[in-house]
Design a protein around this motif. Structure first.
Motif, short mmCIF file in Angstrom:
data_model
loop_
_atom_site.label_atom_id
_atom_site.label_comp_id
_atom_site.label_asym_id
_atom_site.label_seq_id
_atom_site.Cartn_x
_atom_site.Cartn_y
_atom_site.Cartn_z
N SER A 248 7.10 -8.51 15.24
CA SER A 248 6.10 -8.02 14.30
C SER A 248 6.65 -6.85 13.49
O SER A 248 7.42 -6.03 14.00
CB SER A 248 4.85 -7.58 15.06
N CYS A 249 6.24 -6.77 12.25
CA CYS A 249 6.63 -5.67 11.37
C CYS A 249 5.40 -5.25 10.56
O CYS A 249 4.77 -6.10 9.91
CB CYS A 249 7.76 -6.11 10.45
N ARG A 250 5.07 -4.00 10.65
CA ARG A 250 3.95 -3.47 9.89
C ARG A 250 4.43 -2.39 8.93
O ARG A 250 5.30 -1.58 9.29
CB ARG A 250 2.88 -2.90 10.81
N SER A 251 3.86 -2.37 7.74
CA SER A 251 4.22 -1.38 6.74
C SER A 251 3.05 -0.44 6.50
O SER A 251 1.89 -0.80 6.67
CB SER A 251 4.61 -2.06 5.42
N SER A 252 3.37 0.79 6.10
CA SER A 252 2.32 1.80 5.90
C SER A 252 1.57 1.59 4.58
O SER A 252 0.53 2.20 4.36
CB SER A 252 2.94 3.19 5.93
N GLN A 253 2.13 0.73 3.71
CA GLN A 253 1.47 0.37 2.45
C GLN A 253 1.67 -1.12 2.20
O GLN A 253 2.63 -1.71 2.73
CB GLN A 253 2.06 1.15 1.27
N SER A 254 0.81 -1.70 1.41
CA SER A 254 0.97 -3.11 1.06
C SER A 254 2.29 -3.34 0.35
O SER A 254 2.72 -2.52 -0.47
CB SER A 254 -0.18 -3.56 0.16
N LEU A 255 2.93 -4.46 0.70
CA LEU A 255 4.21 -4.81 0.09
C LEU A 255 4.05 -5.91 -0.96
O LEU A 255 5.03 -6.52 -1.40
CB LEU A 255 5.21 -5.25 1.17
N LEU A 256 2.82 -6.15 -1.36
CA LEU A 256 2.54 -7.19 -2.33
C LEU A 256 2.85 -6.71 -3.74
O LEU A 256 2.25 -5.76 -4.24
CB LEU A 256 1.08 -7.62 -2.23
N HIS A 257 3.81 -7.38 -4.37
CA HIS A 257 4.21 -7.07 -5.74
C HIS A 257 3.22 -7.73 -6.71
O HIS A 257 2.53 -8.67 -6.36
CB HIS A 257 5.62 -7.61 -5.97
N GLY A 258 3.22 -7.26 -7.91
CA GLY A 258 2.35 -7.85 -8.93
C GLY A 258 2.69 -9.29 -9.26
O GLY A 258 1.85 -10.02 -9.81
N ASN A 259 3.87 -9.73 -8.86
CA ASN A 259 4.24 -11.13 -9.11
C ASN A 259 3.73 -12.06 -8.01
O ASN A 259 4.02 -13.25 -8.02
CB ASN A 259 5.76 -11.27 -9.26
N LEU B 209 9.83 -3.00 -2.01
CA LEU B 209 8.84 -2.85 -3.08
C LEU B 209 9.02 -1.53 -3.81
O LEU B 209 8.87 -1.46 -5.04
CB LEU B 209 7.42 -2.92 -2.49
N GLN B 210 9.29 -0.49 -3.06
CA GLN B 210 9.45 0.84 -3.64
C GLN B 210 10.74 1.46 -3.16
O GLN B 210 11.20 1.21 -2.05
CB GLN B 210 8.32 1.77 -3.20
N THR B 211 11.31 2.31 -4.00
CA THR B 211 12.39 3.14 -3.50
C THR B 211 11.79 4.43 -2.96
O THR B 211 10.79 4.92 -3.49
CB THR B 211 13.41 3.48 -4.61
N PRO B 212 12.33 4.99 -1.85
CA PRO B 212 13.50 4.47 -1.16
C PRO B 212 13.21 3.20 -0.38
O PRO B 212 12.16 3.09 0.25
CB PRO B 212 13.87 5.61 -0.21
#
Lengths: 112, 125
Positions: free
Chosen positions: A22-33, A97-100
């Protein structure tokens, strides 16, 4: 920075059995595409990381179909349907999705 | 088949500058769909993204290292390079270069699909 959290950190598996990370991110990784900018990498012992899955569910070239990625938003899963001895190593999720760009801590898969 | 090879000193003294080069073979650094990046891995630890460069010279850096890092592309040599200034023992790592297709300002992304073999850099006097 987007924080990536993996679980478990260690995963002992019997050959032929299935495994899941499992991998969870602190923000959504959904790009506008419409794609999630989430990759999975495997670092075999003594080797460089290799790309397994990109944009959440697309297998990289040459990756066996035993490996599959799923999820969206902030929760993602890597599944190995039938673990083989050659699958041992550390699995990392990574967001682009974002740098870094940031990686999870890694999950060490070992054979029982 | 595109390949990457890191090169540079394996030992750097504290407070000095770490300089590495990644040579691209089997493809062009000027491909307008690729970014070229550096990632490092301290002994026994996980992966840390350092930054990326586009062939035109546009760069993205990790804020944690930005004040000490310069990444540049040398299209005439088909290489890109990393400079890390004022190094300390905490910079001792395996340094990898990698190719990334898309991402950042592109509307597509295909992951970091090619990695170099890595080069070990030790910071010690």
């Amino acid at each position: 920075d987007i924080v990536m959290t993996q679980s478990p950190l260690a995963l002992p598996v019997t050959p032929g059995e299935a495994a899941s990370i499992s991998c969870r991110s602190s923000q959504s990784l959904l790009h506008g595409n419409g794609y999630n900018y989430l990759d999975w990498y495997l670092q075999k012992p003594g080797q460089s990381p290799q790309l397994l899955i990109y944009v959440g569910s697309n297998r990289a070239s040459g990756v066996p179909d035993r490996f599959s990625g799923s999820g969206s938003g902030t929760h993602f899963t890597l599944k190995i349907s039938r673990v083989e001895a050659d699958d041992v190593g550390v699995y990392y999720c990574m967001q682009a999705l974002q740098t870094p760009v940031t990686f999870g801590q890694g999950t060490r898969l070992e054979i029982k | 088949q595109l390949q990457l090879q890191e090169s540079g000193p394996g030992l750097v003294k504290p407070s000095e500058t770490l300089s590495l080069t990644c040579t691209v073979s089997g493809g062009s650094i000027s491909n307008d769909t690729f970014y070229w990046g550096w990632i490092r891995q301290p002994p026994g630890k996980g992966l840390e993204w350092i930054g990326s460069v586009y062939y035109s010279g546009s760069t993205y850096y990790n804020p944690s290292l930005k004040s000490r890092v310069t990444i540049s592309a040398e299209t005439s040599k088909n290489q890109f390079s990393l400079q890390l200034r004022s190094v300390s023992a905490a910079d001792t790592s395996i340094y990898y270069c990698a190719k990334q297709r898309g991402g950042y300002l592109f509307s597509f992304y295909s992951g970091m699909d090619v990695w170099g073999q890595g080069t070990t850099v030790t910071v010690s006097s």
